[in-house]
Design a protein around this motif. Structure first.
Motif, mmCIF file in Angstrom:
data_model
loop_
_atom_site.group_PDB
_atom_site.id
_atom_site.type_symbol
_atom_site.label_atom_id
_atom_site.label_comp_id
_atom_site.label_asym_id
_atom_site.label_seq_id
_atom_site.Cartn_x
_atom_site.Cartn_y
_atom_site.Cartn_z
ATOM 1 N N ALA A 1 0.816 -1.215 0.000
ATOM 2 C CA ALA A 1 0.000 0.000 0.000
ATOM 3 C C ALA A 1 0.854 1.272 0.000
ATOM 4 O O ALA A 1 0.481 2.277 -0.608
ATOM 5 N N PHE A 2 1.996 1.204 0.679
ATOM 6 C CA PHE A 2 2.864 2.382 0.787
ATOM 7 C C PHE A 2 4.309 1.989 0.505
ATOM 8 O O PHE A 2 5.130 1.913 1.426
ATOM 9 N N PRO A 3 4.623 1.745 -0.743
ATOM 10 C CA PRO A 3 5.947 1.201 -1.095
ATOM 11 C C PRO A 3 7.074 2.110 -0.613
ATOM 12 O O PRO A 3 7.037 3.319 -0.815
ATOM 13 N N LEU B 1 7.923 3.010 2.290
ATOM 14 C CA LEU B 1 7.743 3.815 3.497
ATOM 15 C C LEU B 1 8.431 3.197 4.706
ATOM 16 O O LEU B 1 9.239 3.851 5.387
ATOM 17 N N GLY C 1 14.743 7.716 0.120
ATOM 18 C CA GLY C 1 13.469 7.070 -0.175
ATOM 19 C C GLY C 1 12.260 7.734 0.437
ATOM 20 O O GLY C 1 11.124 7.388 0.095
ATOM 21 N N LEU C 2 12.486 8.671 1.323
ATOM 22 C CA LEU C 2 11.349 9.250 2.045
ATOM 23 C C LEU C 2 10.455 10.082 1.124
ATOM 24 O O LEU C 2 9.234 9.864 1.051
ATOM 25 N N ALA D 1 8.542 7.966 -1.241
ATOM 26 C CA ALA D 1 7.482 7.176 -0.606
ATOM 27 C C ALA D 1 6.254 8.032 -0.296
ATOM 28 O O ALA D 1 5.135 7.516 -0.244
ATOM 29 N N LEU D 2 6.465 9.305 -0.102
ATOM 30 C CA LEU D 2 5.351 10.176 0.274
ATOM 31 C C LEU D 2 4.748 10.903 -0.923
ATOM 32 O O LEU D 2 3.674 11.484 -0.812
ATOM 33 N N ARG E 1 0.701 11.156 -3.138
ATOM 34 C CA ARG E 1 -0.405 10.538 -2.385
ATOM 35 C C ARG E 1 -1.220 11.598 -1.675
ATOM 36 O O ARG E 1 -0.745 12.687 -1.414
#
Lengths: 121, 121
Positions: free
Chosen positions: A109-111, A113, B112-113, B116-117, B120
DNA sequence: CCGAAAGTACGATTCCTGTCAAACTTCGAT
DNA sequence: ATCGAAGTTTGACAGGAATCGTACTTTCGG
């Protein structure tokens, strides 16, 4: 040791006497969880610590095994928040509440994260 | 030969400030920023919206170009939080405050932060 | 059956954060 | 010289979240 999680029906009928009964509220479908909810859950350092320990440990843990700098009632609150955010799955073993990170579901759902947040203070 | 600019305080007294002393407070070194600070900044949906717009837009933007459902003073607050969390760099162009995402620095400090955010709700 | 262990529920408290309005500053243009 | 645009500063306020203590529930072991 298969853990059977039974759902509660509308009339509140008891389904089973096995371990993992309906003492625990239903877990949300992870697809109904928003990033907002997840971030609100993970912004708290205590909750992030719990998630990190589950993430790195790779196994389910009792609530009591986390050495948290808070009271028991506050700890319960934090575990509830994590469960309601779809991050952990809980089930009883005896009087102990076990906690499992819903890693695969979260990753889908949140790759990226969990990985981005893991291992940091 | 220091250039001196004039600056009025409330009582009308003339104060001085050095040219080069900017209207914008200093930006933090990103290595001094903790994950806690970053998450506290990004947990707010308005601030995440700002970051997302900078991330996907790929260019610096004036504060006023963001169509935020809040008052101007609240917007100022949110931009301040983002700057203090090391996420954006600000500079003036005329009366407009420009905002730049510190993308490379963030990516290095918190791999990656952002990805990942991004994108969305 | 009884007590201890593990955790929950509840109410109260405290603190923090987002929010706004109003007054102000700075700059560019007229 | 003045005006408007853009944004800031300040103070106040409301809602929410984390925390705790106490009382309660469930389960296991003797």
């Amino acid at each position: 040791m298969p853990i059977v999680l039974r759902c509660l029906s509308y009339d509140g009928a008891v389904a089973t006497r096995q371990a993992g009964r309906e003492r625990i509220p239903p877990h949300p479908d992870i697809r109904t969880i928003t990033l907002q909810q997840v971030l609100e859950a993970l912004v708290d350092p205590v909750r992030r610590r719990i998630v990190n320990e589950l993430y790195t440990g790779g196994q389910d843990l009792r609530c009591g095994t986390f050495d948290l700098p808070i009271s028991k009632s506050t700890a319960t609150h934090h575990f509830n928040v994590l469960r309601e955010a779809g991050l952990i799955r809980q089930y009883y073993v005896g009087t102990s509440r076990m906690n499992a990170l819903r890693r695969d579901e979260i990753d889908e759902a949140f790759p990226g994260l969990l990985r981005a947040l893991s291992g940091r203070e």
